[in-house]
Design an enzyme around this catalytic site. Structure first.
Site, PDB file in Angstrom:
ATOM      1  CE  LYS A  24      -1.579   1.657   4.053  1.00  0.00           C
ATOM      2  NZ  LYS A  24      -1.465   3.058   4.494  1.00  0.00           N
ATOM      3  CG  ASN A  25       2.223   2.815   3.508  1.00  0.00           C
ATOM      4  OD1 ASN A  25       1.069   3.151   3.210  1.00  0.00           O
ATOM      5  ND2 ASN A  25       2.602   2.623   4.765  1.00  0.00           N
ATOM      6  NE  ARG A  95      -0.564  13.306   8.021  1.00  0.00           N
ATOM      7  CZ  ARG A  95       0.550  13.208   7.350  1.00  0.00           C
ATOM      8  NH1 ARG A  95       0.758  12.161   6.579  1.00  0.00           N
ATOM      9  NH2 ARG A  95       1.466  14.131   7.444  1.00  0.00           N
ATOM     10  CB  CYS A 119      -4.855  10.795  11.849  1.00  0.00           C
ATOM     11  SG  CYS A 119      -3.234  10.069  11.931  1.00  0.00           S
ATOM     12  NE  ARG A 124       0.930  10.819  10.316  1.00  0.00           N
ATOM     13  CZ  ARG A 124       0.426   9.817   9.612  1.00  0.00           C
ATOM     14  NH1 ARG A 124      -0.703   9.264   9.974  1.00  0.00           N
ATOM     15  NH2 ARG A 124       1.045   9.371   8.546  1.00  0.00           N
ATOM     16  CG  ASP A 310       3.098   1.505   9.480  1.00  0.00           C
ATOM     17  OD1 ASP A 310       2.681   2.365  10.275  1.00  0.00           O
ATOM     18  OD2 ASP A 310       3.369   1.758   8.287  1.00  0.00           O
ATOM     19  CB  VAL A 332       8.018   6.440  14.319  1.00  0.00           C
ATOM     20  CG1 VAL A 332       7.572   7.151  13.045  1.00  0.00           C
ATOM     21  CG2 VAL A 332       9.322   5.693  14.065  1.00  0.00           C
ATOM     22  NE  ARG A 402      -7.193   4.690   5.649  1.00  0.00           N
ATOM     23  CZ  ARG A 402      -6.385   5.526   6.273  1.00  0.00           C
ATOM     24  NH1 ARG A 402      -6.659   5.908   7.493  1.00  0.00           N
ATOM     25  NH2 ARG A 402      -5.307   5.988   5.691  1.00  0.00           N
TER      26      ARG A 402
HETATM   27  N1  EPU Z   1       7.108  14.429  10.815  1.00  0.00           N
HETATM   28  C1  EPU Z   1       7.346  15.753  11.092  1.00  0.00           C
HETATM   29  N2  EPU Z   1       7.251  16.668  10.070  1.00  0.00           N
HETATM   30  C2  EPU Z   1       6.938  16.301   8.793  1.00  0.00           C
HETATM   31  C3  EPU Z   1       6.696  14.942   8.512  1.00  0.00           C
HETATM   32  C4  EPU Z   1       6.796  14.024   9.536  1.00  0.00           C
HETATM   33  O1  EPU Z   1       7.637  16.107  12.222  1.00  0.00           O
HETATM   34  O2  EPU Z   1       6.870  17.164   7.920  1.00  0.00           O
HETATM   35  C5  EPU Z   1       7.203  13.422  11.882  1.00  0.00           C
HETATM   36  C6  EPU Z   1       5.901  12.675  12.085  1.00  0.00           C
HETATM   37  O3  EPU Z   1       5.006  13.384  12.913  1.00  0.00           O
HETATM   38  C7  EPU Z   1       6.389  11.389  12.693  1.00  0.00           C
HETATM   39  C8  EPU Z   1       7.704  11.153  11.968  1.00  0.00           C
HETATM   40  O4  EPU Z   1       8.106  12.426  11.486  1.00  0.00           O
HETATM   41  O5  EPU Z   1       6.638  11.557  14.068  1.00  0.00           O
HETATM   42  C9  EPU Z   1       7.649  10.167  10.820  1.00  0.00           C
HETATM   43  O6  EPU Z   1       6.574  10.468   9.969  1.00  0.00           O
HETATM   44  P1  EPU Z   1       6.616  10.166   8.404  1.00  0.00           P
HETATM   45  O7  EPU Z   1       6.546  11.468   7.675  1.00  0.00           O
HETATM   46  O8  EPU Z   1       7.730   9.259   8.085  1.00  0.00           O
HETATM   47  O9  EPU Z   1       5.231   9.416   8.182  1.00  0.00           O
HETATM   48  P2  EPU Z   1       4.386   9.450   6.832  1.00  0.00           P
HETATM   49  O10 EPU Z   1       5.297   9.532   5.688  1.00  0.00           O
HETATM   50  O11 EPU Z   1       3.332  10.473   6.949  1.00  0.00           O
HETATM   51  C10 EPU Z   1       4.371   6.892   6.373  1.00  0.00           C
HETATM   52  C11 EPU Z   1       3.361   5.811   6.258  1.00  0.00           C
HETATM   53  C12 EPU Z   1       2.789   5.482   7.621  1.00  0.00           C
HETATM   54  C13 EPU Z   1       3.941   5.069   8.536  1.00  0.00           C
HETATM   55  C14 EPU Z   1       4.984   6.193   8.578  1.00  0.00           C
HETATM   56  C15 EPU Z   1       6.213   5.828   9.385  1.00  0.00           C
HETATM   57  C16 EPU Z   1       2.447   6.110   4.042  1.00  0.00           C
HETATM   58  C17 EPU Z   1       1.288   6.443   3.197  1.00  0.00           C
HETATM   59  N3  EPU Z   1       2.294   6.222   5.354  1.00  0.00           N
HETATM   60  O12 EPU Z   1       3.686   8.038   6.873  1.00  0.00           O
HETATM   61  O13 EPU Z   1       1.916   4.374   7.428  1.00  0.00           O
HETATM   62  O14 EPU Z   1       3.456   4.815   9.824  1.00  0.00           O
HETATM   63  O15 EPU Z   1       5.427   6.489   7.239  1.00  0.00           O
HETATM   64  O16 EPU Z   1       6.816   4.676   8.880  1.00  0.00           O
HETATM   65  O17 EPU Z   1       3.489   5.733   3.539  1.00  0.00           O
HETATM   66  C18 EPU Z   1       0.078   2.979   7.853  1.00  0.00           C
HETATM   67  O18 EPU Z   1       0.289   2.415   6.765  1.00  0.00           O
HETATM   68  O19 EPU Z   1      -0.722   2.511   8.710  1.00  0.00           O
HETATM   69  C19 EPU Z   1       0.771   4.225   8.171  1.00  0.00           C
HETATM   70  C20 EPU Z   1       0.340   5.089   9.100  1.00  0.00           C
END
Ligand code: EPU
Length: 423
Positions: A24-25, A95, A119, A124, A310, A332, A402
């Site tokens: 998915k991701n 998101r 969320c 986030r 995850d 994380v 999802r």
């Molecule tokens: N963060 C910031 N600023 C930013 C972006 C992130 O402070 O601009 C922080 C976040 O709040 C968090 C950390 O950095 O504490 C990591 O967040 P990340 O940006 O890596 O998460 P994401 O890219 O939004 C993806 C996956 C998530 C998974 C996370 C961490 C997708 C679509 N989503 O989210 O997947 O938990 O990486 O590995 O790729 C899921 O599939 O259930 C899911 C939530």
């Protein structure tokens, strides 16, 4: 939205073979990347999920024609570049819709994307994505809850994308996508190393981008004038695989998994072996069996190659059955613990202290009505239900839908007693 629920009668050992879907991701950013190209794209291994359908709808809003000519195959071609607005209603539901920001900005020079809210797993922010776009020369403002990003021309830059919790997966994806069409070279430091980022880089390179270093914390992107189209097969979903491995372990089962990359699951396999779960590679997949006796352990989640957040909730469900105390620390998403209260309803013994949960193993979990409003937390409750005495009802299954393709069908084929009912 159908409010389905799962009714699970615990106690069956899982046995048999299950095929893991595409990730998915990886699917979400790869689909969004199609906005960058001039030619049609074919992506295989796309899981049929609420989230991938949702992104397909968003891409259609943005002028792409999205077709599913065969199961798992998605064809995307951009026909109209007039609209650059990802509306709140879309972003609110998913998101990850923010991953159209980078492609729109790079290709159409303007993007208007609703600012995502928090969320169930906590706040986030997307400040790191925006930092990257600004470094490439974009102007960013907030207008009526939308992020408006504009750039006459993006220029390569040296960007540090680390944040308070380390690297960002979608932030890295977004800035990398924007940089493919920027003038000159971009270097991203503290880039996310997740296999999904590597998969996206492979796809972009197949479209004609020039990205090197994917999988390491330093990405080098040499901008090109245009991108074409590509054919690509997505990597297997390591989180779905991990979930099934843990399900097999919890039920003392014997399960073979197909379409798995164990090299993407090193931290997980290492931890599970410590606990007493046997995970061995087998021809293109893996075999799982477990000792009846599960050892407790301490684990902390980290960005890849660390233990993935995850799978934190699912591992917690497993450790509820271990013989002793385990400590699970979330590095994380420090607030990602909504499953704790639900597991307590099933007789677990868990104490939360800040970003750490202390899990004391119990002899058995007891079926109960539960619900959780996060995908992975809900999956953990399904796992708990598989081993609990009596009946567990997991409500609001749309969270699971999802991210898991036909999870109840796959579990049933392994011998689980799980049914989907409409609420
Ligand atoms: N963060 C910031 N600023 C930013 C972006 C992130 O402070 O601009 C922080 C976040 O709040 C968090 C950390 O950095 O504490 C990591 O967040 P990340 O940006 O890596 O998460 P994401 O890219 O939004 C993806 C996956 C998530 C998974 C996370 C961490 C997708 C679509 N989503 O989210 O997947 O938990 O990486 O590995 O790729 C899921 O599939 O259930 C899911 C939530």
């Amino acid at each position: 939205m159908a409010l389905d629920k799962f009714v699970i009668t615990g106690g069956n050992r899982l046995k048999g073979t299950v095929t893991i879907s595409g990730a998915k991701n990886a699917a979400l950013p790869v689909m969004a990347a199609c906005l960058l190209g001039e030619e049609p794209n074919t992506i295989d291994g796309v899981p049929d999920l609420a989230d991938t359908r949702h992104l397909a709808d968003l891409l259609a809003d943005l002028g792409a024609r999205v077709e599913r000519p065969a199961p798992g195959r998605v064809q995307i071609r951009v026909e109209d570049e007039g609209n650059v607005h990802a509306e709140y209603d879309r972003v609110r539901k998913m998101r990850a819709s923010v991953c159209v920001l980078g492609p729109l900005l790079a290709k159409r020079k303007k993007a208007r994307v609703a600012m995502p809210g928090g969320c169930q797993i906590g706040p986030r922010p997307i400040d790191l994505h925006l930092r990257g776009f600004r470094a490439l020369g974009a102007e960013i403002e907030l207008d009526g809850g939308d992020i408006v990003a504009t750039a006459k021309k993006l220029r390569g830059a040296h960007v540090f994308l680390g944040g308070p919790f380390g690297s960002t997966v979608l932030g890295t994806a977004n800035v990398m996508m924007a940089a493919t069409l920027a003038e000159g070279q971009t270097i991203i430091e503290s880039a996310a190393c997740e296999p999904e980022v590597v998969d996206l880089a492979d796809f972009l390179n197949a479209m004609g981008a020039r990205i090197s270093g994917a999988g390491s914390p330093r990405l080098v992107i040499d901008g090109v004038d245009r991108l074409g189209g590509a054919e690509h097969r997505l990597i297997p979903d390591r989180i779905e695989a991990g979930t099934f491995i843990i399900a097999a372990a919890m039920t003392n089962g014997e399960v073979a998994l197909k379409n798995v990359r164990l090299d993407h699951l090193m931290a997980v396999v290492h931890k599970l072996r410590e606990i007493g779960v046997n995970v061995e590679p087998s021809d293109g997949g893996a075999e799982v069996s477990s000792a009846r006796h599960l050892e407790p352990t301490d684990v902390a989640t980290y960005p890849y190659p660390g233990f993935p957040t995850d799978l934190q909730a699912q591992l917690m469900a497993l450790l509820c059955l271990a013989d002793g105390n385990s400590a699970i620390t979330e590095k994380v998403f420090p607030d990602r613990f909504i499953h704790v209260a639900e597991l307590l309803r099933m007789g677990a013994n868990i104490r939360k202290e800040g970003p750490t949960a202390i899990v004391t193993g119990v002899k058995r979990l007891i079926g109960a009505p539960v619900m959780a409003s996060d995908l992975r937390a809900s999956a953990a409750l399904v796992l708990a239900g598989l081993i609990a005495r009596g009946t567990t009802t997991v409500s609001r299954v749309y969270h699971i839908d999802r991210g898991y393709e036909r999870i109840e069908t796959k579990l049933r084929s392994l011998g689980a007693d799980i049914r989907r009912l409409s609420e």
